[in-house]
Scaffold this motif. Structure first.
Motif, short mmCIF file in Angstrom:
data_model
loop_
_atom_site.label_atom_id
_atom_site.label_comp_id
_atom_site.label_asym_id
_atom_site.label_seq_id
_atom_site.Cartn_x
_atom_site.Cartn_y
_atom_site.Cartn_z
N TYR A 6 55.33 95.15 13.75
CA TYR A 6 55.04 95.60 15.10
C TYR A 6 54.75 97.10 15.13
N ARG A 7 53.81 97.49 16.00
CA ARG A 7 53.41 98.89 16.12
C ARG A 7 54.15 99.55 17.27
N SER A 8 54.30 100.85 17.17
CA SER A 8 54.79 101.69 18.26
C SER A 8 53.74 102.75 18.51
N SER A 9 53.70 103.28 19.71
CA SER A 9 52.76 104.35 20.03
C SER A 9 53.38 105.23 21.10
N GLY A 10 53.33 106.54 20.90
CA GLY A 10 53.82 107.47 21.90
C GLY A 10 55.33 107.52 22.02
N VAL A 11 56.02 107.30 20.90
CA VAL A 11 57.49 107.28 20.91
C VAL A 11 58.00 108.68 20.61
N PRO A 12 59.03 109.17 21.26
CA PRO A 12 59.82 108.50 22.29
C PRO A 12 59.08 108.47 23.62
N LEU A 13 59.19 107.37 24.30
CA LEU A 13 58.44 107.15 25.55
C LEU A 13 58.75 108.19 26.61
N GLU A 14 60.01 108.64 26.67
CA GLU A 14 60.42 109.59 27.71
C GLU A 14 59.71 110.94 27.59
N GLU A 15 59.24 111.29 26.39
CA GLU A 15 58.62 112.60 26.17
C GLU A 15 57.10 112.52 26.05
N TYR A 16 56.52 111.36 26.30
CA TYR A 16 55.08 111.17 26.11
C TYR A 16 54.28 112.03 27.08
N GLU A 17 53.25 112.70 26.55
CA GLU A 17 52.33 113.51 27.34
C GLU A 17 51.00 112.76 27.47
N LEU A 18 50.49 112.64 28.70
CA LEU A 18 49.23 111.94 28.92
C LEU A 18 48.07 112.65 28.21
N THR A 19 47.13 111.85 27.70
CA THR A 19 45.96 112.39 27.01
C THR A 19 44.71 112.19 27.87
N CYS A 115 56.24 101.94 41.68
CA CYS A 115 55.15 102.60 42.41
C CYS A 115 54.56 101.70 43.49
N GLY A 116 55.21 100.63 43.80
CA GLY A 116 54.69 99.77 44.85
C GLY A 116 53.58 98.84 44.41
N GLY A 117 53.52 98.51 43.15
CA GLY A 117 52.59 97.50 42.68
C GLY A 117 51.23 97.98 42.24
N ALA A 118 50.98 99.29 42.20
CA ALA A 118 49.67 99.77 41.74
C ALA A 118 49.50 99.44 40.26
N TRP A 119 48.29 99.01 39.87
CA TRP A 119 48.02 98.71 38.46
C TRP A 119 48.01 100.00 37.66
N GLN A 120 48.76 100.02 36.57
CA GLN A 120 48.89 101.20 35.73
C GLN A 120 48.60 100.82 34.28
N THR A 121 47.84 101.65 33.58
CA THR A 121 47.56 101.37 32.17
C THR A 121 48.80 101.69 31.33
N LEU A 122 48.93 100.97 30.22
CA LEU A 122 50.00 101.25 29.26
C LEU A 122 49.55 102.43 28.41
N VAL A 123 50.37 103.45 28.32
CA VAL A 123 49.99 104.63 27.54
C VAL A 123 50.84 104.77 26.28
N ALA A 124 52.01 104.13 26.26
CA ALA A 124 52.88 104.19 25.09
C ALA A 124 53.76 102.94 25.08
N PHE A 125 54.22 102.56 23.89
CA PHE A 125 55.02 101.34 23.80
C PHE A 125 55.84 101.33 22.52
N GLU A 126 56.90 100.52 22.55
CA GLU A 126 57.72 100.30 21.35
C GLU A 126 58.35 98.91 21.45
N PRO A 127 58.46 98.22 20.30
CA PRO A 127 59.09 96.90 20.34
C PRO A 127 60.60 97.03 20.53
N ILE A 128 61.16 96.09 21.28
CA ILE A 128 62.61 96.05 21.48
C ILE A 128 63.22 94.99 20.56
N GLY A 129 62.61 93.84 20.53
CA GLY A 129 63.12 92.73 19.72
C GLY A 129 62.79 91.41 20.38
N LEU A 130 63.03 90.35 19.67
CA LEU A 130 62.75 89.02 20.20
C LEU A 130 63.71 88.70 21.34
#
Length: 174
Positions: A6-19, A115-130
């Protein structure tokens, strides 16, 4: 179950800066949502004007829902992901375990519950587990060994074969 890396991107998520790419993807997502909403409104108007069309559509949706329900996966086949949305909120999502990341699984955007249901793109992610542990592999039980015939059964079989042998000799010697 096959092993998946599994891949991760933008970890740690809390510190991710938008590109710039994130801003561009979010803008495209919003434009796409407007276009889709317009198409849905047009289609709804057609259905309101044509009850037969509305009934066909309702039946099609019902059939799709039944089909989706028939493909339910076991907990050990579902990977849980922590994802950061464009809006900055971090949520959990799920996908089939065979996907290496939630975007490849078709989850490039999500509705943000904060945010009240607005569609938002995923900018970062990490696997948690099954979602659940895989079941222990079952070892197939070998079939029971064949039962040994009794002496009486063997003697009957020998007599039957001797008679068959005599019959065949008579047939081919004559």
């Amino acid at each position: 179950m096959r092993e998946v890396e599994y891949r991760s991107s933008g970890v740690p998520l809390e510190e991710y800066e938008l590109t710039r790419r994130d801003h561009r993807r979010q803008k495209q997502s919003e434009e796409s949502s407007v276009s889709i909403r317009r198409q849905v409104e047009e289609d709804n108007a057609k259905c309101l004007a044509d009850p037969a069309m509305a009934e066909r559509r309702r039946q099609a949706f019902e059939n799709v829902a039944k089909l989706i329900q028939s493909f339910k996966k076991a907990d050990h086949e579902i990977m849980r992901w922590r994802v950061r949305l464009y809006c900055g909120h971090i949520i959990e999502t799920e996908a089939h375990y065979t996907y290496t990341d939630p975007i490849d699984a078709g989850g490039s955007r999500k509705q943000c519950p904060e945010c009240g249901g607005a569609w938002q793109t995923l900018v970062a992610f990490e696997p948690i587990g099954l979602r659940g542990e895989p079941p222990e592999p079952t070892v197939p039980t070998p079939p029971p060994p064949p039962k040994k015939p009794t002496r009486a059964e063997l003697e009957r079989r020998v007599k039957t074969l001797e008679k068959e042998n005599e019959r065949l000799r008579a047939k081919f010697s004559g």
